[in-house]
Design a protein around this motif. Structure first.
Motif, PDB file in Angstrom:
ATOM      1  N   LYS A   7      13.728  -0.455  -1.300  1.00 45.07           N
ATOM      2  CA  LYS A   7      14.781   0.210  -0.535  1.00 45.07           C
ATOM      3  C   LYS A   7      15.673   1.062  -1.436  1.00 45.07           C
ATOM      4  N   ARG A  14      15.957   9.723  -0.795  1.00 51.55           N
ATOM      5  CA  ARG A  14      16.642  10.307   0.364  1.00 51.55           C
ATOM      6  C   ARG A  14      17.890  11.078  -0.101  1.00 51.55           C
ATOM      7  N   GLN A  24      12.183  15.944   5.330  1.00 54.88           N
ATOM      8  CA  GLN A  24      11.108  14.970   5.104  1.00 54.88           C
ATOM      9  C   GLN A  24       9.758  15.670   5.061  1.00 54.88           C
ATOM     10  N   ASN A  36       4.810  13.170   8.772  1.00 54.64           N
ATOM     11  CA  ASN A  36       5.695  12.076   9.187  1.00 54.64           C
ATOM     12  C   ASN A  36       5.697  10.890   8.212  1.00 54.64           C
ATOM     13  N   GLN A  39       9.144   9.927   6.839  1.00 47.02           N
ATOM     14  CA  GLN A  39       9.937   9.289   7.896  1.00 47.02           C
ATOM     15  C   GLN A  39       9.587   7.815   8.005  1.00 47.02           C
ATOM     16  N   GLN A  40       8.292   7.515   7.909  1.00 51.31           N
ATOM     17  CA  GLN A  40       7.857   6.118   7.958  1.00 51.31           C
ATOM     18  C   GLN A  40       8.373   5.346   6.749  1.00 51.31           C
ATOM     19  N   GLU A  42      11.102   5.996   5.032  1.00 52.63           N
ATOM     20  CA  GLU A  42      12.548   5.835   5.152  1.00 52.63           C
ATOM     21  C   GLU A  42      12.951   4.862   6.260  1.00 52.63           C
ATOM     22  N   ASP A  43      12.012   4.476   7.101  1.00 51.56           N
ATOM     23  CA  ASP A  43      12.254   3.454   8.126  1.00 51.56           C
ATOM     24  C   ASP A  43      12.001   2.099   7.477  1.00 51.56           C
ATOM     25  N   ASP A  45      11.846  -0.769   8.537  1.00 53.06           N
ATOM     26  CA  ASP A  45      11.009  -1.702   9.301  1.00 53.06           C
ATOM     27  C   ASP A  45       9.528  -1.377   9.184  1.00 53.06           C
ATOM     28  N   SER A  46       9.209  -0.217   8.634  1.00 55.71           N
ATOM     29  CA  SER A  46       7.819   0.192   8.445  1.00 55.71           C
ATOM     30  C   SER A  46       7.318  -0.313   7.090  1.00 55.71           C
TER      31      SER A  46
END
Length: 85
Positions: A7, A14, A24, A36, A39-40, A42-43, A45-46
């Motif tokens: 993280k 980021r 992104q 994408n 984006q994944q 930076e999520d 939960d992914s």
């Protein structure tokens, strides 16, 4: 699940991306992935993460040392004591 270490790397990338006004999609082009993928990453939960090679390419793109992206390994995460191994 992403570790705190993962993280921190993602947050540093980021921050660079936002500082330089890079979308992104632009990072995806730099590292040769689907538009994408960042984006994944930076999520939180992914499960998607940047590889060491991708982090190197991102550092090169922003013209910063890779050490700018990686947390200080002497303090993050805490070192294991010999008894913990």
């Amino acid at each position: 699940m992403k570790s705190d270490f993962d993280k921190e790397i993602i947050e540093r990338i980021r921050a660079l991306r936002k500082e330089f006004g890079v979308l992104q999609r632009g990072i995806a082009r730099v590292i040769g992935t689907a538009h994408n993928f960042p984006q994944q990453v930076e999520d939180f939960d992914s499960p998607c993460k940047y590889s060491a090679e991708q982090i190197y390419f991102i550092a090169q793109y922003f013209m910063v040392p890779v050490s700018t992206i990686y947390p200080d390994l002497d303090t993050f995460p805490p070192k294991l004591e010999m008894a913990d191994r």
